[in-house]
Design a protein around this motif. Structure first.
Motif, PDB file in Angstrom:
ATOM      1  N   UNK A 210       0.870  -0.987  -0.103  1.00 24.87           N
ATOM      2  CA  UNK A 210      -0.135  -0.130   0.056  1.00 24.87           C
ATOM      3  C   UNK A 210       0.891   1.343  -0.112  1.00 24.87           C
ATOM      4  N   UNK A 211       1.914   1.260   0.881  1.00 25.68           N
ATOM      5  CA  UNK A 211       2.769   2.380   0.934  1.00 25.68           C
ATOM      6  C   UNK A 211       3.648   2.571  -0.504  1.00 25.68           C
ATOM      7  N   UNK A 212       3.975   1.440  -1.093  1.00 24.14           N
ATOM      8  CA  UNK A 212       4.632   1.709  -2.558  1.00 24.14           C
ATOM      9  C   UNK A 212       3.713   2.086  -3.671  1.00 24.14           C
ATOM     10  N   UNK A 213       2.386   1.682  -3.594  1.00 23.38           N
ATOM     11  CA  UNK A 213       1.306   2.077  -4.113  1.00 23.38           C
ATOM     12  C   UNK A 213       1.030   3.542  -4.413  1.00 23.38           C
ATOM     13  N   UNK A 214       1.045   4.129  -3.049  1.00 23.29           N
ATOM     14  CA  UNK A 214       0.773   5.356  -2.834  1.00 23.29           C
ATOM     15  C   UNK A 214       1.744   6.238  -3.263  1.00 23.29           C
ATOM     16  N   UNK A 215       3.176   5.874  -2.714  1.00 24.63           N
ATOM     17  CA  UNK A 215       4.189   6.712  -3.376  1.00 24.63           C
ATOM     18  C   UNK A 215       4.365   6.830  -5.080  1.00 24.63           C
ATOM     19  N   UNK A 216       3.794   5.847  -5.746  1.00 20.66           N
ATOM     20  CA  UNK A 216       4.023   5.961  -7.252  1.00 20.66           C
ATOM     21  C   UNK A 216       2.755   6.645  -7.750  1.00 20.66           C
ATOM     22  N   UNK A 217       1.545   6.657  -6.895  1.00 21.97           N
ATOM     23  CA  UNK A 217       0.438   7.246  -7.206  1.00 21.97           C
ATOM     24  C   UNK A 217       0.872   8.646  -7.134  1.00 21.97           C
ATOM     25  N   UNK A 218       1.246   9.049  -6.071  1.00 17.12           N
ATOM     26  CA  UNK A 218       1.696  10.514  -6.054  1.00 17.12           C
ATOM     27  C   UNK A 218       2.788  11.225  -6.738  1.00 17.12           C
ATOM     28  N   UNK A 219       3.724  10.199  -7.186  1.00 18.78           N
ATOM     29  CA  UNK A 219       4.521  10.726  -8.265  1.00 18.78           C
ATOM     30  C   UNK A 219       4.230  10.830  -9.457  1.00 18.78           C
TER      31      UNK A 219
END
Length: 218
Positions: free
Chosen positions: A6-15
């Motif tokens: 979930x954290x990795x998904x959120x990181x790349x969504x934000x990027x």
């Protein structure tokens, strides 16, 4: 979905919103776009091929591959990256299939591909060697694995630190060509490395770190 995923998904969504601001991500400049198109043509097989672009991001590489007449399936963990890839294909009038999914186990079922392509991805994976085995297993006989990789000073986007725990990733910050070749060689029948650091058009300017393509065949 695990907390880490979930954290990795959120990181790349934000990027995703600023992802294409990097010259080699968005390929907005004609010389950069042309340089990548030339390289990709040289790495792809002749004639229409089925290409799996793992960690496709906003779809810039996929777009060039599809523009050369190949059939593209893109996979990315971040839904917003996939949305942007779909928008690019729609604007260009090109067809492509894009799926939200984990690079460690792309959600393509029993499908097999002529080419598996990944760029700047292996450093983000918790078990990159297992991913390499999985990717090679997705290839048809005679297929190609194309990895654009390197070692960079900043592994995150625009200097923003990557997710918590990234320092424990086996290949955090990238992997050198010799080490990646050693990991891939037992899985394939042929392998070559093409240095990319010396082509400033690819990156939108001069670079002094290690960047390369590894092209392997079954």
């Amino acid at each position: 979905m695990t907390d880490r995923t979930a954290a990795i998904t959120a990181y790349w969504d934000a990027a995703s919103a600023a992802f294409d601001d990097e010259p080699d991500h968005g390929m907005r400049a004609a010389p950069t776009r042309a340089a990548w198109a030339r390289r990709l043509r040289s790495w792809m097989p002749p004639g229409p091929a089925d290409v799996l672009d793992i960690g496709c991001g906003t779809g810039s590489m996929s777009l060039l591959v599809a523009g050369s007449g190949h059939r593209v399936t893109g996979v990315d963990l971040a839904p917003r990256m996939i949305e942007r890839a779909l928008a690019k294909f729609g604007a260009a009038g090109l067809e492509g299939r894009f799926l939200v999914g984990d690079a460690m186990a792309p959600p393509t079922g029993d499908g097999r591909f002529d080419v598996v392509l990944a760029r700047h991805l292996v450093w983000t994976l918790p078990d990159p060697e297992a991913a390499l085995r999985e990717w090679v297993a997705r290839l048809r006989p005679g297929g190609r694995l194309v990895l654009v990789e390197g070692r960079w000073r900043e592994a995150g986007q625009s200097g923003v630190p990557y997710v918590a725990g990234a320092a424990s990733l086996p290949w955090n910050g990238g992997i050198g060509a010799e080490d990646l070749a050693a990991a891939v060689r037992p899985l394939v029948s042929a392998l070559r490395v093409e240095p990319l650091s010396g082509d400033p058009d690819l990156w939108g300017g001069e670079v002094d770190d290690e960047r390369y393509a590894l092209i392997a065949g079954l």
